[in-house]
Design a protein around this motif. Structure first.
Motif, mmCIF file in Angstrom:
data_model
loop_
_atom_site.group_PDB
_atom_site.id
_atom_site.type_symbol
_atom_site.label_atom_id
_atom_site.label_comp_id
_atom_site.label_asym_id
_atom_site.label_seq_id
_atom_site.Cartn_x
_atom_site.Cartn_y
_atom_site.Cartn_z
ATOM 1 N N VAL B 30 23.222 51.726 27.677
ATOM 2 C CA VAL B 30 22.316 51.809 26.533
ATOM 3 C C VAL B 30 22.196 50.435 25.887
ATOM 4 O O VAL B 30 23.202 49.762 25.660
ATOM 5 C CB VAL B 30 22.870 52.814 25.490
ATOM 6 N N GLU B 31 20.977 50.025 25.598
ATOM 7 C CA GLU B 31 20.737 48.752 24.902
ATOM 8 C C GLU B 31 20.721 48.989 23.400
ATOM 9 O O GLU B 31 20.730 50.115 22.934
ATOM 10 C CB GLU B 31 19.383 48.165 25.334
ATOM 11 N N GLY B 32 20.656 47.900 22.650
ATOM 12 C CA GLY B 32 20.408 48.023 21.210
ATOM 13 C C GLY B 32 21.657 47.912 20.370
ATOM 14 O O GLY B 32 22.748 47.671 20.867
ATOM 15 N N GLU B 33 21.465 48.140 19.060
ATOM 16 C CA GLU B 33 22.567 47.873 18.132
ATOM 17 C C GLU B 33 23.685 48.905 18.222
ATOM 18 O O GLU B 33 24.786 48.675 17.754
ATOM 19 C CB GLU B 33 22.047 47.761 16.693
ATOM 20 N N MET B 199 29.438 57.880 26.810
ATOM 21 C CA MET B 199 28.350 56.991 26.385
ATOM 22 C C MET B 199 27.072 57.756 26.056
ATOM 23 O O MET B 199 26.153 57.216 25.438
ATOM 24 C CB MET B 199 28.041 55.986 27.520
ATOM 25 N N ARG B 200 27.030 58.999 26.486
ATOM 26 C CA ARG B 200 25.785 59.758 26.465
ATOM 27 C C ARG B 200 25.178 59.867 25.067
ATOM 28 O O ARG B 200 23.964 59.791 24.893
ATOM 29 C CB ARG B 200 26.065 61.148 27.015
ATOM 30 N N SER B 207 15.728 58.084 27.436
ATOM 31 C CA SER B 207 16.556 57.285 28.366
ATOM 32 C C SER B 207 16.604 57.996 29.716
ATOM 33 O O SER B 207 16.569 59.213 29.779
ATOM 34 C CB SER B 207 17.972 57.148 27.843
ATOM 35 N N PRO B 208 16.664 57.220 30.790
ATOM 36 C CA PRO B 208 16.759 57.859 32.103
ATOM 37 C C PRO B 208 18.051 58.656 32.242
ATOM 38 O O PRO B 208 19.044 58.318 31.625
ATOM 39 C CB PRO B 208 16.744 56.678 33.079
ATOM 40 N N ALA B 209 17.987 59.734 33.000
ATOM 41 C CA ALA B 209 19.148 60.594 33.152
ATOM 42 C C ALA B 209 20.038 60.111 34.283
ATOM 43 O O ALA B 209 19.550 59.524 35.244
ATOM 44 C CB ALA B 209 18.692 62.024 33.437
#
Ligand SMILES: [Zn+2]
Lengths: 119, 211
Positions: B30-33, B199-200, B207-209
């Protein structure tokens, strides 16, 4: 979660440790001179203390080293942690060897006439 | 003493213990903050060392590894990307960037031990390496690791032996938001899927599965 303080690694979760039974059980000076009964008592006879008890633990998933712990077997309160080869802090527990001497032997010894050997 | 040169043909055939999960790692990252990423760092070299660090043999080995760490958590840094983790008072794990290129290094360590008490063993295939990185990496780990991972207790550049998701791992914090986990190879599939599951919740809608 119960935390144990490993002398090498500091506080860690209880699940990282394994129990090693009563501490300070001295290896016999002359093992060859022990009777079968005395040898069996050295190997298998242990205190079943209710209260403060000196016991061995190993930090299995950490440093893999053994250490001693004084733990209250009723409340799980840990009073002291100290390294192998060291004596328990004074006043926390009587030496197990002294306790052991005051214990009666097994029933067979207490009734020596009641034996089925050789029958 | 020196083994045969590293065989590039064999290297191309190597399969890392979590290679079958690489596509899932990439889909689950996962990207981002609040992001967190997971990847496998395959084929690191690892050498198990058991020696009294204060003995002469320990000092000879330390001269090759950039010293032997003296206490729990510490990691010694040596030349050419070599790091040595403290596993116990007389047990260490030296990690090199490439298992295929460390034969000479291991031979040097064996020679340094000489007839001193201890052992030096190439353990490269014993463990694989996962890297969990990002602002949410610590949060993912804290779901299933009881050790104190707060920066005041677990600083960058330190490593401990502990449990994550009930299995034993070496946990090495290589940066403020970067953790390396070294499970034994047979636990790679379990730990990889376990971390993906942790992480889910940080994934955003769409988001892709992974499966
Ligand atoms: Zn420990």
């Amino acid at each position: 979660m119960l935390l144990f303080s490993c002398p090498n690694c500091g506080p860690r979760n209880e699940t990282e440790f394994h129990y090693g039974g009563q501490a300070h059980v001295a290896y016999p000076d002359q093992p060859g001179e022990l009777s079968d009964r005395e040898w069996a008592e050295y190997l298998f006879y242990r205190q079943n203390t209710k209260g403060l008890f000196a016991e061995r633990w190993v930090h299995s998933t950490g440093c893999r080293k053994w250490f001693n712990m004084i733990r209250d077997t009723v409340s799980y309160d840990i009073q002291a942690v100290y390294r192998m080869g060291e004596q328990p802090p004074e006043g926390l527990t009587a030496p197990p060897a002294a306790q052991a001497k005051s214990q009666p032997l097994a029933p067979a010894e207490a009734n020596p006439t009641n034996t089925s050997e050789g029958v | 003493m020196v083994k045969t040169a590293f065989n590039t043909e064999v290297a191309a055939l190597r399969q890392s213990p979590a290679q079958h999960l690489w596509a899932d790692f990439s889909a689950g990252s996962v990207e981002g903050e609040r992001g967190v990423g997971l990847r496998e760092v395959p084929f690191q070299g690892m050498v198990g060392i058991r020696v009294d660090p204060l003995s002469e043999a320990g000092e000879r080995i330390g001269a090759l590894t950039g010293g032997l760490p003296a206490s729990c958590g510490t990691v010694a840094s040596g030349p050419a990307g070599v790091s040595t983790l403290w596993l116990g008072p007389d047990e260490f794990l030296t990690v090199t960037p490439d298992a295929g290129g460390q034969d000479g290094f291991v031979a040097g360590l064996v020679a340094a031990l000489g007839d001193g008490a201890g052992q030096v063993i190439d353990l490269s295939s014993n463990r694989t390496t996962f890297e969990l990185a990002g602002p949410s990496a610590r949060e993912v780990l804290e779901k299933s690791c009881a050790a104190d991972l707060h920066p005041r207790a677990f600083a960058s550049g330190t490593a401990i032996t502990t449990e994550v998701g009930k299995i034993p791992v070496l946990l090495w914090k290589t940066g403020p938001e970067t953790f390396r986990l070294l499970p034994r190879a047979s636990f790679a599939d379990y730990l990889g899927r376990w971390l993906l599951d942790g992480m889910r919740e940080f994934a955003t809608a769409g988001s892709p599965a992974w499966h």
